[in-house]
Each structure stands twice: as structure tokens, then as C-alpha cells.
Design a protein around this motif. Structure first.
Motif, mmCIF file in Angstrom:
data_model
loop_
_atom_site.group_PDB
_atom_site.id
_atom_site.type_symbol
_atom_site.label_atom_id
_atom_site.label_comp_id
_atom_site.label_asym_id
_atom_site.label_seq_id
_atom_site.Cartn_x
_atom_site.Cartn_y
_atom_site.Cartn_z
ATOM 1 N N ALA A 1 0.816 -1.200 -0.136
ATOM 2 C CA ALA A 1 0.069 0.059 0.108
ATOM 3 C C ALA A 1 0.810 1.295 0.045
ATOM 4 O O ALA A 1 1.472 1.473 1.090
ATOM 5 N N LEU A 2 1.084 1.721 -1.182
ATOM 6 C CA LEU A 2 1.711 2.960 -1.307
ATOM 7 C C LEU A 2 1.012 4.212 -1.202
ATOM 8 O O LEU A 2 0.225 4.343 -2.135
ATOM 9 N N SER A 3 1.531 5.241 -0.356
ATOM 10 C CA SER A 3 0.745 6.429 0.059
ATOM 11 C C SER A 3 -0.611 6.323 0.172
ATOM 12 O O SER A 3 -1.478 7.005 -0.245
ATOM 13 N N LEU A 4 -0.970 5.169 0.863
ATOM 14 C CA LEU A 4 -2.310 5.076 1.370
ATOM 15 C C LEU A 4 -2.721 5.390 2.912
ATOM 16 O O LEU A 4 -3.512 6.299 3.359
ATOM 17 N N PHE A 5 -1.735 4.815 3.655
ATOM 18 C CA PHE A 5 -1.908 5.103 5.094
ATOM 19 C C PHE A 5 -1.679 6.739 5.456
ATOM 20 O O PHE A 5 -2.146 7.058 6.454
ATOM 21 N N THR A 6 -1.033 7.186 4.641
ATOM 22 C CA THR A 6 -0.606 8.719 4.754
ATOM 23 C C THR A 6 -1.968 9.542 4.752
ATOM 24 O O THR A 6 -2.016 10.837 5.239
ATOM 25 N N HIS A 7 -3.005 8.841 4.348
ATOM 26 C CA HIS A 7 -4.327 9.747 4.305
ATOM 27 C C HIS A 7 -5.421 9.134 4.831
ATOM 28 O O HIS A 7 -6.725 9.421 5.047
ATOM 29 N N LEU A 8 -4.885 8.016 5.862
ATOM 30 C CA LEU A 8 -5.795 7.398 6.456
ATOM 31 C C LEU A 8 -5.928 7.577 8.082
ATOM 32 O O LEU A 8 -4.770 7.848 8.494
ATOM 33 N N THR A 9 -7.207 7.394 8.915
ATOM 34 C CA THR A 9 -7.077 7.703 10.206
ATOM 35 C C THR A 9 -6.646 6.277 10.665
ATOM 36 O O THR A 9 -6.678 5.189 10.187
ATOM 37 N N MET A 10 -6.603 6.165 11.987
ATOM 38 C CA MET A 10 -6.010 4.993 12.667
ATOM 39 C C MET A 10 -7.186 3.942 12.267
ATOM 40 O O MET A 10 -6.722 2.857 12.238
ATOM 41 N N ASN A 11 -8.259 4.414 12.597
ATOM 42 C CA ASN A 11 -9.249 3.166 12.509
ATOM 43 C C ASN A 11 -9.230 2.608 11.004
ATOM 44 O O ASN A 11 -9.630 1.768 11.020
ATOM 45 N N SER A 12 -9.399 3.473 10.129
ATOM 46 C CA SER A 12 -9.162 2.933 8.849
ATOM 47 C C SER A 12 -8.072 1.907 8.699
ATOM 48 O O SER A 12 -8.326 1.011 7.792
ATOM 49 N N ILE A 13 -7.099 2.517 9.036
ATOM 50 C CA ILE A 13 -5.753 1.563 8.925
ATOM 51 C C ILE A 13 -6.109 0.125 9.682
ATOM 52 O O ILE A 13 -5.826 -0.788 8.957
ATOM 53 N N ALA A 14 -6.630 0.116 10.757
ATOM 54 C CA ALA A 14 -6.864 -0.915 11.317
ATOM 55 C C ALA A 14 -7.898 -1.905 10.613
ATOM 56 O O ALA A 14 -7.914 -3.019 10.467
ATOM 57 N N LEU A 15 -8.965 -0.982 9.864
ATOM 58 C CA LEU A 15 -9.801 -1.974 9.215
ATOM 59 C C LEU A 15 -9.098 -2.583 8.120
ATOM 60 O O LEU A 15 -9.292 -3.704 7.586
ATOM 61 N N CYS A 16 -8.320 -1.730 7.286
ATOM 62 C CA CYS A 16 -7.528 -2.476 6.068
ATOM 63 C C CYS A 16 -6.472 -3.531 6.836
ATOM 64 O O CYS A 16 -6.745 -4.509 5.943
ATOM 65 N N LEU A 17 -6.095 -3.412 7.759
ATOM 66 C CA LEU A 17 -4.999 -4.474 8.224
ATOM 67 C C LEU A 17 -5.840 -5.694 8.621
ATOM 68 O O LEU A 17 -5.649 -7.009 8.144
ATOM 69 N N ARG A 18 -7.029 -5.577 9.272
ATOM 70 C CA ARG A 18 -7.872 -6.575 9.783
ATOM 71 C C ARG A 18 -8.424 -7.386 8.490
ATOM 72 O O ARG A 18 -8.563 -8.559 8.473
ATOM 73 N N ASN A 19 -8.844 -6.777 7.609
ATOM 74 C CA ASN A 19 -9.610 -7.013 6.348
ATOM 75 C C ASN A 19 -8.431 -8.103 5.575
ATOM 76 O O ASN A 19 -8.922 -8.713 4.666
ATOM 77 N N LEU A 20 -7.401 -7.523 5.519
ATOM 78 C CA LEU A 20 -6.225 -7.911 4.493
ATOM 79 C C LEU A 20 -5.927 -9.304 5.177
ATOM 80 O O LEU A 20 -5.445 -10.160 4.360
ATOM 81 N N ARG A 21 -5.885 -9.270 6.460
ATOM 82 C CA ARG A 21 -4.933 -10.558 7.261
ATOM 83 C C ARG A 21 -5.582 -11.968 6.596
ATOM 84 O O ARG A 21 -4.799 -12.746 6.251
ATOM 85 N N PRO A 22 -6.971 -12.160 6.418
ATOM 86 C CA PRO A 22 -7.272 -13.626 5.924
ATOM 87 C C PRO A 22 -7.016 -13.668 4.246
ATOM 88 O O PRO A 22 -7.086 -14.743 3.828
ATOM 89 N N VAL A 23 -6.752 -12.737 3.664
ATOM 90 C CA VAL A 23 -6.186 -12.808 2.109
ATOM 91 C C VAL A 23 -4.842 -13.343 2.178
ATOM 92 O O VAL A 23 -4.476 -14.209 1.029
#
Length: 223
Positions: free
Chosen positions: A125-147
Motif C-alpha cells: 500500500a503506497l501512499s495510502l496510510f498517509t491519508h487514513l485515520t488509525m481506525n481506517s488503517i486498522a480496518l485495512c489490516l484486519r480485512n487484509l489478514r485473511p487474504v
């Protein structure tokens, strides 16, 4: 609104006027090559199954698709118009459309990765977390893990600051100013460790990354 990339009407208007490259932040050739070289340096092989999180209009995708075996590139973005612009203006002219399976490019809200995506070897994820709140980053990490497969790594850039400097505005390279509670955001190692621990990851390292705007690379590994 968390950041401009969620605004599909704005995106559609800019894409109609041929601004798909500028919309994702400019420095198209430089940053596209940079992310590709970095991942190859980390061992990205043609046989790997790779997820490009926030793939946009294929700034990096055009390099990854050419490198990876057919159907091994998976692109995810919130904005379908950006993906379509990348396919039309970047991937098709390179003759690479036949290396992408229909279900390998997905646009969805809230990091709703397809349930059919499994056993991926690495993600970026390039230049994505730089635009996201911590909650949105957590959602990304949580949902990506099963993948991801066990032991897989996820590489994501952030503006990295020390704990002492977290609450103050920070001047980055290329005239960028980052904030704790305003886009563009900066984060600490402690922030990343906390989010990783809550979502099935661990932080291996935060590396210096030769990004022209001073972003660093967080290396997450499945826990």
C-alpha cells in the motif's frame, strides 16, 4: 470526508479530462518505478501472488503486471473509475490485459477484499496510510489478514515521526506538512505496533524508503 480519493464525482471529472496520472499524486514515472524496484529488491518473484492495495490507475501496477506471471497481480481500490482509467490508458497500450483475470481487479468500500482472494504472498500500500485515520488503517489490516498466507508480508508507507513529535505539525520533503489528526497524517512506531497487534500482524521494521516526499516503509508480517 477522509481524503479526496473517496470522492468519486471529483475523480470522474478529473479522469474525463485525462488527469488519471496527476490524480494519484504526481511523480508518476519516478514513484511507479520506485515501488516496483523496492518490491523486487524484497524478493518479489514472478510466481508470487501479489496484492496492490489502493492500486488506483496503475502507477505501480503497470510494472507489477509485466513482472508477475499471468493472473498473479491483484489490484484493490475504492474507486472503479481510477482502475478503469489505468486499464485503458496504461495497461492496454502495453499489451498486458491478457495477464489480468476478471476477478483480479476489485473496487469496494471499507476494504472489503473478495472472499475468493486467499494465500497471497505479499501486498503493498503506497501512499495510502498517509491519508487514513488509525481506525481506517486498522480496518485495512484486519480485512487484509485473511487474504494473506501465513508468513506473508504487507509493505505500507507512512510519514514516520517520533513519539516526542507526534502532536506537532511536521514538515516533510517536497513541501508536505503532516499532522496527527489531519490529512496527510503522520504516525509513530508505537501506533503501528498497536494496530498490528490488534489485527493479526506484527511490525518487523520501519525502513527508510527513498520516497521523494519522505515516506517510510512499514513492514508488517502475519502473526
Amino acid at each position: 470526508m477522509e481524503n479526496q480519493y473517496i470522492d468519486k464525482e471529483l475523480a470522474a471529472e478529473r479522469l474525463r479530462t485525462g488527469q488519471h496520472r496527476a490524480f494519484v499524486g504526481g511523480r508518476w514515472d519516478e514513484i511507479g518505478q520506485l515501488q516496483f524496484d523496492y518490491m523486487v529488491g524484497k524478493g518479489l518473484a514472478p510466481t508470487d501472488r501479489f496484492v496492490d492495495v489502493a492500486c488506483g490507475s496503475m502507477r505501480g501496477g503497470r510494472h507489477f503486471i509485466g513482472h508477475l506471471n499471468p493472473f498473479h497481480y491483484f489490484g484493490f481500490d475504492i474507486n472503479r473509475a481510477l482502475i478503469d482509467a489505468g486499464l485503458t490508458h496504461e495497461i492496454a497500450p502495453l499489451g498486458l490485459l491478457d495477464k489480468i483475470a476478471p476477478g483480479n481487479l476489485v473496487a469496494a468500500e471499507a476494504f472489503a477484499f473478495p472472499t475468493s482472494w486467499r494465500d497471497m504472498d505479499s501486498a503493498l500500500a503506497l501512499s495510502l496510510f498517509t491519508h487514513l485515520t488509525m481506525n481506517s488503517i486498522a480496518l485495512c489490516l484486519r480485512n487484509l489478514r485473511p487474504v494473506m498466507s501465513d508468513g506473508a508480508r504487507f509493505y505500507a508507507t507512512i510519514f514516520h515521526v517520533s513519539e516526542d513529535n507526534q502532536t506537532a505539525r511536521q514538515e516533510q520533503l517536497d513541501g508536505i506538512v503532516t499532522y496527527m489528526c489531519q490529512d496527510p497524517y503522520h504516525y509513530t512506531r508505537g501506533d503501528m505496533d498497536y494496530l498490528a497487534g490488534k489485527t493479526g500482524w506484527r511490525v518487523v521494521d520501519i525502513e527508510t524508503f527513498n520516497h521523494p516526499r519522505g515516506q517510510s516503509m512499514v513492514i508488517f508480517e502475519t502473526a
